[in-house]
Each structure stands twice: as C-alpha cells, then as structure tokens.
Design a protein around this motif. Structure first.
Motif, PDB file in Angstrom:
ATOM      1  N   GLY A 101       0.796  -1.227   0.000  1.00  0.00           N
ATOM      2  CA  GLY A 101       0.000   0.000   0.000  1.00  0.00           C
ATOM      3  C   GLY A 101       0.824   1.271   0.000  1.00  0.00           C
ATOM      4  N   ALA A 102       2.159   1.147  -0.120  1.00  0.00           N
ATOM      5  CA  ALA A 102       3.013   2.345  -0.150  1.00  0.00           C
ATOM      6  C   ALA A 102       3.068   2.899  -1.580  1.00  0.00           C
ATOM      7  N   THR A 103       3.509   4.137  -1.694  1.00  0.00           N
ATOM      8  CA  THR A 103       3.544   4.778  -3.014  1.00  0.00           C
ATOM      9  C   THR A 103       4.972   4.880  -3.527  1.00  0.00           C
ATOM     10  N   PRO A 104       5.243   4.271  -4.710  1.00  0.00           N
ATOM     11  CA  PRO A 104       6.578   4.452  -5.282  1.00  0.00           C
ATOM     12  C   PRO A 104       6.714   5.855  -5.861  1.00  0.00           C
ATOM     13  N   VAL A 105       7.777   6.535  -5.510  1.00  0.00           N
ATOM     14  CA  VAL A 105       8.049   7.874  -6.048  1.00  0.00           C
ATOM     15  C   VAL A 105       9.258   7.727  -6.971  1.00  0.00           C
ATOM     16  N   VAL A 106       9.017   7.971  -8.262  1.00  0.00           N
ATOM     17  CA  VAL A 106      10.070   7.672  -9.246  1.00  0.00           C
ATOM     18  C   VAL A 106      10.797   8.938  -9.670  1.00  0.00           C
ATOM     19  N   VAL A 107      12.115   8.884  -9.580  1.00  0.00           N
ATOM     20  CA  VAL A 107      12.987   9.965 -10.042  1.00  0.00           C
ATOM     21  C   VAL A 107      13.679   9.435 -11.302  1.00  0.00           C
ATOM     22  N   ASP A 108      13.778  10.269 -12.324  1.00  0.00           N
ATOM     23  CA  ASP A 108      14.441   9.788 -13.546  1.00  0.00           C
ATOM     24  C   ASP A 108      15.953   9.934 -13.447  1.00  0.00           C
ATOM     25  N   MET A 109      16.649   8.936 -13.985  1.00  0.00           N
ATOM     26  CA  MET A 109      18.112   9.037 -14.059  1.00  0.00           C
ATOM     27  C   MET A 109      18.494  10.064 -15.120  1.00  0.00           C
ATOM     28  N   GLY A 110      19.743  10.534 -15.075  1.00  0.00           N
ATOM     29  CA  GLY A 110      20.228  11.442 -16.111  1.00  0.00           C
ATOM     30  C   GLY A 110      20.366  10.710 -17.440  1.00  0.00           C
ATOM     31  N   GLU A 111      20.750  11.455 -18.477  1.00  0.00           N
ATOM     32  CA  GLU A 111      20.835  10.868 -19.818  1.00  0.00           C
ATOM     33  C   GLU A 111      21.859   9.740 -19.911  1.00  0.00           C
ATOM     34  N   ASP A 112      22.905   9.835 -19.069  1.00  0.00           N
ATOM     35  CA  ASP A 112      23.925   8.776 -19.084  1.00  0.00           C
ATOM     36  C   ASP A 112      23.491   7.547 -18.279  1.00  0.00           C
ATOM     37  N   LEU A 113      22.252   7.575 -17.809  1.00  0.00           N
ATOM     38  CA  LEU A 113      21.676   6.469 -17.034  1.00  0.00           C
ATOM     39  C   LEU A 113      22.500   6.104 -15.805  1.00  0.00           C
ATOM     40  N   THR A 114      22.926   7.130 -15.093  1.00  0.00           N
ATOM     41  CA  THR A 114      23.524   6.901 -13.774  1.00  0.00           C
ATOM     42  C   THR A 114      22.638   7.601 -12.736  1.00  0.00           C
ATOM     43  N   TYR A 115      22.772   7.162 -11.502  1.00  0.00           N
ATOM     44  CA  TYR A 115      21.990   7.759 -10.423  1.00  0.00           C
ATOM     45  C   TYR A 115      22.349   9.221 -10.235  1.00  0.00           C
ATOM     46  N   ASP A 116      21.312  10.030  -9.999  1.00  0.00           N
ATOM     47  CA  ASP A 116      21.521  11.409  -9.601  1.00  0.00           C
ATOM     48  C   ASP A 116      21.228  11.474  -8.100  1.00  0.00           C
ATOM     49  N   MET A 117      22.280  11.441  -7.298  1.00  0.00           N
ATOM     50  CA  MET A 117      22.093  11.339  -5.846  1.00  0.00           C
ATOM     51  C   MET A 117      21.476  12.607  -5.256  1.00  0.00           C
ATOM     52  N   ASP A 118      21.749  13.764  -5.901  1.00  0.00           N
ATOM     53  CA  ASP A 118      21.164  15.016  -5.386  1.00  0.00           C
ATOM     54  C   ASP A 118      19.648  15.014  -5.571  1.00  0.00           C
ATOM     55  N   LYS A 119      19.228  14.521  -6.758  1.00  0.00           N
ATOM     56  CA  LYS A 119      17.780  14.452  -7.029  1.00  0.00           C
ATOM     57  C   LYS A 119      17.112  13.510  -6.031  1.00  0.00           C
ATOM     58  N   LEU A 120      17.804  12.429  -5.741  1.00  0.00           N
ATOM     59  CA  LEU A 120      17.267  11.428  -4.814  1.00  0.00           C
ATOM     60  C   LEU A 120      17.070  12.049  -3.428  1.00  0.00           C
ATOM     61  N   LEU A 121      18.080  12.766  -3.005  1.00  0.00           N
ATOM     62  CA  LEU A 121      18.037  13.423  -1.697  1.00  0.00           C
ATOM     63  C   LEU A 121      16.914  14.474  -1.656  1.00  0.00           C
ATOM     64  N   ALA A 122      16.796  15.223  -2.770  1.00  0.00           N
ATOM     65  CA  ALA A 122      15.793  16.291  -2.837  1.00  0.00           C
ATOM     66  C   ALA A 122      14.374  15.723  -2.818  1.00  0.00           C
ATOM     67  N   ALA A 123      14.210  14.467  -3.240  1.00  0.00           N
ATOM     68  CA  ALA A 123      12.868  13.878  -3.304  1.00  0.00           C
ATOM     69  C   ALA A 123      12.370  13.394  -1.942  1.00  0.00           C
ATOM     70  N   ILE A 124      13.265  13.339  -0.961  1.00  0.00           N
ATOM     71  CA  ILE A 124      12.885  12.824   0.371  1.00  0.00           C
ATOM     72  C   ILE A 124      11.973  13.818   1.107  1.00  0.00           C
ATOM     73  N   THR A 125      10.889  13.279   1.668  1.00  0.00           N
ATOM     74  CA  THR A 125       9.960  14.107   2.464  1.00  0.00           C
ATOM     75  C   THR A 125       9.713  13.413   3.810  1.00  0.00           C
ATOM     76  N   GLU A 126       8.845  13.973   4.598  1.00  0.00           N
ATOM     77  CA  GLU A 126       8.458  13.347   5.872  1.00  0.00           C
ATOM     78  C   GLU A 126       7.810  11.981   5.645  1.00  0.00           C
ATOM     79  N   LYS A 127       7.200  11.833   4.443  1.00  0.00           N
ATOM     80  CA  LYS A 127       6.478  10.582   4.172  1.00  0.00           C
ATOM     81  C   LYS A 127       7.408   9.469   3.677  1.00  0.00           C
ATOM     82  N   THR A 128       8.639   9.825   3.334  1.00  0.00           N
ATOM     83  CA  THR A 128       9.548   8.810   2.764  1.00  0.00           C
ATOM     84  C   THR A 128       9.929   7.793   3.831  1.00  0.00           C
ATOM     85  N   LYS A 129       9.643   6.516   3.540  1.00  0.00           N
ATOM     86  CA  LYS A 129      10.029   5.465   4.486  1.00  0.00           C
ATOM     87  C   LYS A 129      11.276   4.742   3.984  1.00  0.00           C
TER      88      LYS A 129
END
Ligand code: PLP
Length: 365
Positions: free
Chosen positions: A127-155
C-alpha cells in the motif's frame, strides 16, 4: 467463486506488475541460449555441488535453523557476527520481507528509473507509493535528485548499485555522502546483487557504511543468484543492524531456505578459486562483447556487471532485435527503450555477435 471479493484491498487495487519474469509464460528455455536473465553462465562452484550432494540424503530432517555454517561463511567474508545477517529464498524474498516489516499505506518509497522493478511491486503490495525519479541521460543515479525527493512521508529509498538494467554505478564516496545526509527516518536499501562482478576501484560494497553508521537504517540486499551462480538454488541475505535483522527474521524469512541451499551457498562463498574464475571470465567476455558491439554501431552504457545495456542504433527498435535474436535461439532482453545482453560463455558471445551483425543489417535496410 468471486476471488476479487476475497482479495485484500492492496492486492485488488495494485497496478499490473512490471517484472519480466511474471510475463514470460511458457517459453521453452531448454532450446535457448540464455543471455536474457543475468544468470551466471559459468556455473555453480564444484565445491558447492559437492556440498549439496552430500547433504541431500539428509533431506528427511529439518535444516539447521541457526544456519551456523552459512552465517559463519557470510560473517567471515564481511567481518560481521550472525546477528547482522538474515537469509531468505533469494534477495527477492527479502525485499518482500522489507515491505512486510516496514511499508504501509501513506509511506513513500523513492527509486530512480530505469532499475530492477521488483521494488515497485514491494511498495504497491504493502500500500506504499513508489516515487520515481528519472536518471540522467547517461543512465547513472543522480544522488542530489534522490536526496531532494525525500519528504516526511519517505520510508524507504532504493539504490541498486551497480544498477540493473543499466550496468552503471555510483562511486563509493558519493554513496557515503548520500548515506550520511539521508535522514534517519528513511531506510536506505542498497541492492548489491551484481557488485561482486565490479572491477572499478570505486565501485564498492556499503558494508562499512552499515557498520560505521549504526544510527542509520542501512540495509544491504545480497544474493547468491548472480556472482555465485546459484539463481535456481534460491539463497540471498541481508546485512543490517541487529535490530533490523530481528524484525525481518519475523517476516517468514528465518526458516525459509533449505539445508541444500544453506550447504551450497556456504561452500560457494568459501570457494575463492571458482569466484576468481567467474570474475575473470565475465570480465574477458564482457570486454569482447563491448568491443564487438561498438564496432557494430551500438551505443553502450559502461557496465560493472554480468550484462551490458545498449541502444542497438539510430531508429532501430530494441523489441525487434529481441524478437529476431529469439528466433535464432538466443534470449536477450528489451526494456526501458534499449536492449540488455547478459554475459555468456565465449562461444555463445561469438554466436551472439554473429547474429547481432545479421540482425542489425536486416533492420538497417
Ligand atoms: C538488482 C537485482 N536484485 C535482485 C534480484 C533478484 O535476485 P534473487 O534471485 O536473489 O531473488 C535481481 C535478479 O535479477 C536483480 O537484478
């Protein structure tokens, strides 16, 4: 029977799965060269086979519930005691256990796409909600975007390193920085299914992060399916702080793996000679495939794994490449707008390159 009425709400309302294995239906694998599922083409360790054969006649007795031998082998390898280890029938079962233990409606789980989609199922099943962040064009993780997506609801946040299907990786210092900055209410899941294949000096396991930051809920998902060549034996494990392990042990994982799996996995981990052989062969065949595919005009994403993710070429539909390869008897994969080929034995790699040249010629006409 109206099974819909019997189903629990989360399953009834769950969107369709994106997992390839659930959609395959009745493929006759016996006639295929398998370069589509990231299996290990170089086989099970001979010492593991010996250990499994030796224990099979004792199958009438239950397995060792303390898993002393297997947890001993894993513990020796990582310098941890058994309280830091929980095992399951492949890391998939442990992903499910993570969901059961920690996810509930209202929670969010962050991931970057494209990645291994099983984790989306885990979120949705609970019942949890997946929150999807897109990778950059080189298909590597963008760790800053990942960090920025975190909220109080992020488990939970899921990081697959190196990543399936892209084969790309996040350097260790960037991961460590992320681990430190990630708030304590977020469970950091590092799926390291392919990390043993990695050759880059900065593509490294996060076991020391788990040990050095005991205040952080850091979970490492590990499997014997890939590097140890035991996908069909079904054994995986999690390394995490004991208080996390204790709860996961209550989610159907504790008594799951058979004594045959336990014996085989422990012996496979201790068989350093076979491990070295696998690592060398995968690297040799991966290099051959990369060189030849580049000559054929494919665009490759650099891989630290036992597979290569690639664009077959301008205007060429990856699903057609997949289909034509299947017609010739080699199974690869088409996903996320590209193809993925798992590293096979050299003779199969050579055959694959021969077919790929034919197929690309046909499709370019
Ligand atoms: C990234 C990743 N994690 C986990 C798994 C599943 O592994 P297991 O066979 O241990 O369930 C896979 C299998 O393909 C994978 O690619």
């Amino acid at each position: 029977m109206d099974v819909q009425k019997l189903l629990c709400k989360t399953l009834r309302e769950k969107p369709e799965t994106k997992r390839a294995s659930r959609k395959m239906g009745a493929i006759d694998f016996s006639k295929l060269i398998r370069m589509g599922l990231n299996e290990n083409a170089f086989g099970v360790s001979p010492k593991a086979i010996e250990a499994m054969n030796a224990i099979a006649p004792e199958g009438n007795f239950y397995q060792d519930w303390s898993q002393a031998d297997l947890k001993g082998a894993i513990g020796e390898h990582y310098g941890v005691t058994p309280e830091f280890i929980v095992t399951g029938c492949g890391s998939s079962a442990l992903t499910d256990a993570l969901g059961t233990a920690f996810l509930e409606p209202g929670d969010e789980m962050i991931l970057e796409m494209p990645t291994f989609p099983a984790i989306i199922d885990t979120a949705q099943m609970n019942g949890a909600t997946p929150v999807v962040v897109d990778m950059g064009e080189d298909l590597t993780y963008d760790m800053d975007k990942l960090l920025a997506a975190i909220t109080e609801k992020t488990k939970m946040v899921y990081i697959c390193n190196p990543n399936n299907p892209t084969g790309t990786y996040v350097p260790k210092d960037k991961l460590m920085e992320f681990a430190r900055k990630c708030p304590d209410h977020v469970i950091q899941v590092y799926d390291e299914a392919y990390i043993e294949f990695a050759e880059a000096e900065d593509c490294l396991e996060m076991v020391d992060a788990m040990k050095e930051m005991p205040e952080k809920p850091i979970v490492l998902l590990k499997t014997f399916s890939k590097f140890y060549g035991m996908a069909g034996i079904r054994c995986g494990y999690i390394l995490a702080q004991p208080e996390i392990v204790e709860w996961l042990s209550k989610c159907g994982t504790q008594f799951a793996i058979s004594k045959v799996s336990q014996a085989g996995a422990a012996a496979a981990m201790r068989d350093k000679e076979h491990c070295e052989f696998v690592k060398k062969e995968v690297a040799r065949c991966r290099k051959y495939l990369a060189t030849e595919m580049q000559k054929l005009g494919c665009k490759l994403y650099p891989s630290q794994t036992n597979f290569i993710f690639f664009q077959p070429g301008e205007g060429i539909d990856p699903t057609l490449v997949f289909g034509k390869m299947m017609e010739r008897g080699i199974m690869i994969s088409a996903q996320a707008g590209a193809n993925r080929v798992s590293i096979g034995k050299m003779e199969h790699c050579e055959l694959y390159i021969k077919y790929l040249a034919e197929i690309l010629d046909e499709l370019r006409k």
